[in-house]
Design a protein around this motif. Structure first.
Motif, PDB file in Angstrom:
ATOM      1  N   SER A 141       0.827  -1.209   0.000  1.00  0.00           N
ATOM      2  CA  SER A 141       0.000   0.000   0.000  1.00  0.00           C
ATOM      3  C   SER A 141       0.857   1.254   0.000  1.00  0.00           C
ATOM      4  CB  SER A 141      -0.928   0.003   1.218  1.00  0.00           C
ATOM      5  OG  SER A 141      -1.832  -1.084   1.184  1.00  0.00           O
ATOM      6  N   ASN A 142       1.859   1.268   0.869  1.00  0.00           N
ATOM      7  CA  ASN A 142       2.711   2.458   0.943  1.00  0.00           C
ATOM      8  C   ASN A 142       3.604   2.605  -0.281  1.00  0.00           C
ATOM      9  OD1 ASN A 142       1.682   3.507   3.297  1.00  0.00           O
ATOM     10  ND2 ASN A 142       3.175   2.492   4.617  1.00  0.00           N
ATOM     11  N   ALA A 143       3.994   1.495  -0.885  1.00  0.00           N
ATOM     12  CA  ALA A 143       4.779   1.575  -2.118  1.00  0.00           C
ATOM     13  C   ALA A 143       3.952   2.211  -3.236  1.00  0.00           C
ATOM     14  CB  ALA A 143       5.252   0.187  -2.531  1.00  0.00           C
ATOM     15  N   VAL A 144       2.688   1.830  -3.324  1.00  0.00           N
ATOM     16  CA  VAL A 144       1.823   2.399  -4.355  1.00  0.00           C
ATOM     17  C   VAL A 144       1.533   3.864  -4.058  1.00  0.00           C
ATOM     18  CG1 VAL A 144      -0.480   2.274  -5.401  1.00  0.00           C
ATOM     19  CG2 VAL A 144       0.823   0.185  -4.986  1.00  0.00           C
ATOM     20  N   LEU A 145       1.275   4.190  -2.795  1.00  0.00           N
ATOM     21  CA  LEU A 145       1.046   5.593  -2.442  1.00  0.00           C
ATOM     22  C   LEU A 145       2.267   6.448  -2.785  1.00  0.00           C
ATOM     23  CD1 LEU A 145      -0.796   5.191   0.984  1.00  0.00           C
ATOM     24  CD2 LEU A 145      -1.795   6.006  -1.173  1.00  0.00           C
ATOM     25  N   GLU A 146       3.445   5.947  -2.466  1.00  0.00           N
ATOM     26  CA  GLU A 146       4.674   6.692  -2.782  1.00  0.00           C
ATOM     27  C   GLU A 146       4.810   6.887  -4.288  1.00  0.00           C
ATOM     28  OE1 GLU A 146       9.515   6.428  -2.038  1.00  0.00           O
ATOM     29  OE2 GLU A 146       8.226   4.733  -1.537  1.00  0.00           O
ATOM     30  N   GLN A 147       4.475   5.860  -5.054  1.00  0.00           N
ATOM     31  CA  GLN A 147       4.551   5.941  -6.513  1.00  0.00           C
ATOM     32  C   GLN A 147       3.682   7.076  -7.048  1.00  0.00           C
ATOM     33  OE1 GLN A 147       3.849   2.170  -8.501  1.00  0.00           O
ATOM     34  NE2 GLN A 147       2.955   3.185 -10.276  1.00  0.00           N
ATOM     35  N   TYR A 148       2.562   7.317  -6.376  1.00  0.00           N
ATOM     36  CA  TYR A 148       1.633   8.355  -6.822  1.00  0.00           C
ATOM     37  C   TYR A 148       1.823   9.685  -6.082  1.00  0.00           C
ATOM     38  CZ  TYR A 148      -0.897   5.193  -9.884  1.00  0.00           C
ATOM     39  OH  TYR A 148      -1.234   4.344 -10.912  1.00  0.00           O
ATOM     40  N   GLY A 149       2.858   9.750  -5.256  1.00  0.00           N
ATOM     41  CA  GLY A 149       3.187  11.014  -4.616  1.00  0.00           C
ATOM     42  C   GLY A 149       2.468  11.297  -3.317  1.00  0.00           C
ATOM     43  N   TYR A 150       1.952  10.251  -2.650  1.00  0.00           N
ATOM     44  CA  TYR A 150       1.229  10.447  -1.390  1.00  0.00           C
ATOM     45  C   TYR A 150       2.048   9.902  -0.220  1.00  0.00           C
ATOM     46  CZ  TYR A 150      -2.601  11.383  -4.568  1.00  0.00           C
ATOM     47  OH  TYR A 150      -3.371  11.913  -5.567  1.00  0.00           O
ATOM     48  N   ALA A 151       1.777  10.434   0.963  1.00  0.00           N
ATOM     49  CA  ALA A 151       2.509  10.035   2.167  1.00  0.00           C
ATOM     50  C   ALA A 151       2.095   8.628   2.604  1.00  0.00           C
ATOM     51  CB  ALA A 151       2.234  11.034   3.292  1.00  0.00           C
ATOM     52  N   PRO A 152       2.977   7.917   3.280  1.00  0.00           N
ATOM     53  CA  PRO A 152       2.638   6.583   3.775  1.00  0.00           C
ATOM     54  C   PRO A 152       1.581   6.635   4.867  1.00  0.00           C
ATOM     55  CG  PRO A 152       4.773   7.271   4.612  1.00  0.00           C
ATOM     56  CD  PRO A 152       4.367   8.303   3.604  1.00  0.00           C
TER      57      PRO A 152
END
Length: 222
Positions: free
Chosen positions: A25-36
């Motif tokens: 989840s956090n890897a995908v959020l980071e990919q899209y520019g969102y915080a973990p």
């Protein structure tokens, strides 16, 4: 009486996969520019399948859900998720319990909202694939749990007859109820509400107890 078919949920029941789901989840959020997000946040999203989880990630991140964001995120999530077995572990006693139940003649199945790709990858990684006669994933049918159709399909694949459903969550309890199957609750999974609030026939916290619970069925006859 023929041995009852045993149909299992996967995440939170046989496998403690929340750490990997959190990492993906956090890897995908980071990919899209969102915080973990925190582990507890992501853990609370587990159970309804990947589309629901991604929707929860978007909302929790304060992202704009419009413009097809979820539609773009879901394939990226699934791509990473399929290889995510680094942090996942079976709950203690799972292998031994499954082998004991299979040796006793019980047909075994999986009915999970996890997509089939990561489901098969994870089962294979832990050597569990040969123990199950059929596997129904979150994308096997047009609907997911708590719709009873996936659970009914798993039972049909096993040839019908008496069956028990073993799971850990509110989703699993509702699915069993809607499919009119006895529900056995594993209490150490990802449920969000107290055990006593979930409809269930039996509950257990240690997989060493499961073969004895199954051997005592049908419980009302005793």
């Amino acid at each position: 009486m023929q041995p009852a078919a045993l149909i299992f949920d996967l995440d939170g029941t046989l496998l403690d996969s929340a750490p990997d789901i959190h990492a993906v989840s956090n890897a995908v959020l980071e990919q899209y520019g969102y915080a973990p997000l925190s582990f507890e946040q992501v853990r609370s999203f587990i159970g309804h399948g990947v589309p629901h989880l991604v929707d929860c990630l978007i909302k929790a991140s304060g992202a704009d859900p419009e413009h097809g964001l979820a539609e773009r995120m879901i394939p990226d999530f699934n791509r990473i998720y399929e290889e995510a077995v680094t942090l996942t572990v079976p709950f203690p006693g799972v292998h031994a319990a499954l082998e004991t139940l299979r040796a006793a003649g019980h047909p075994l199945a999986i009915c999970t909202n996890k997509p089939m790709g990561p489901t098969r990858s994870t089962l294979g990684h832990f050597g569990l694939t040969p123990l199950f006669d059929t596997v129904i994933g979150g994308d096997s049918l047009p609907t997911r749990k708590p719709d009873p159709a996936p659970l009914r399909q798993a039972l049909a694949d096993l040839g019908g007859g008496p069956a028990l459903y073993i799971g850990d969550s509110e989703v699993d309890a509702e699915t069993a109820q809607r499919a009119a199957l006895p529900f056995v609750l594993f209490t150490e999974g990802y449920r969000k509400t107290p055990v006593e609030t979930l409809p269930h026939a039996r509950a257990f916290s240690d997989f060493a107890a499961l073969p004895g619970i199954v051997a005592g069925w049908p419980w009302d006859a005793r």
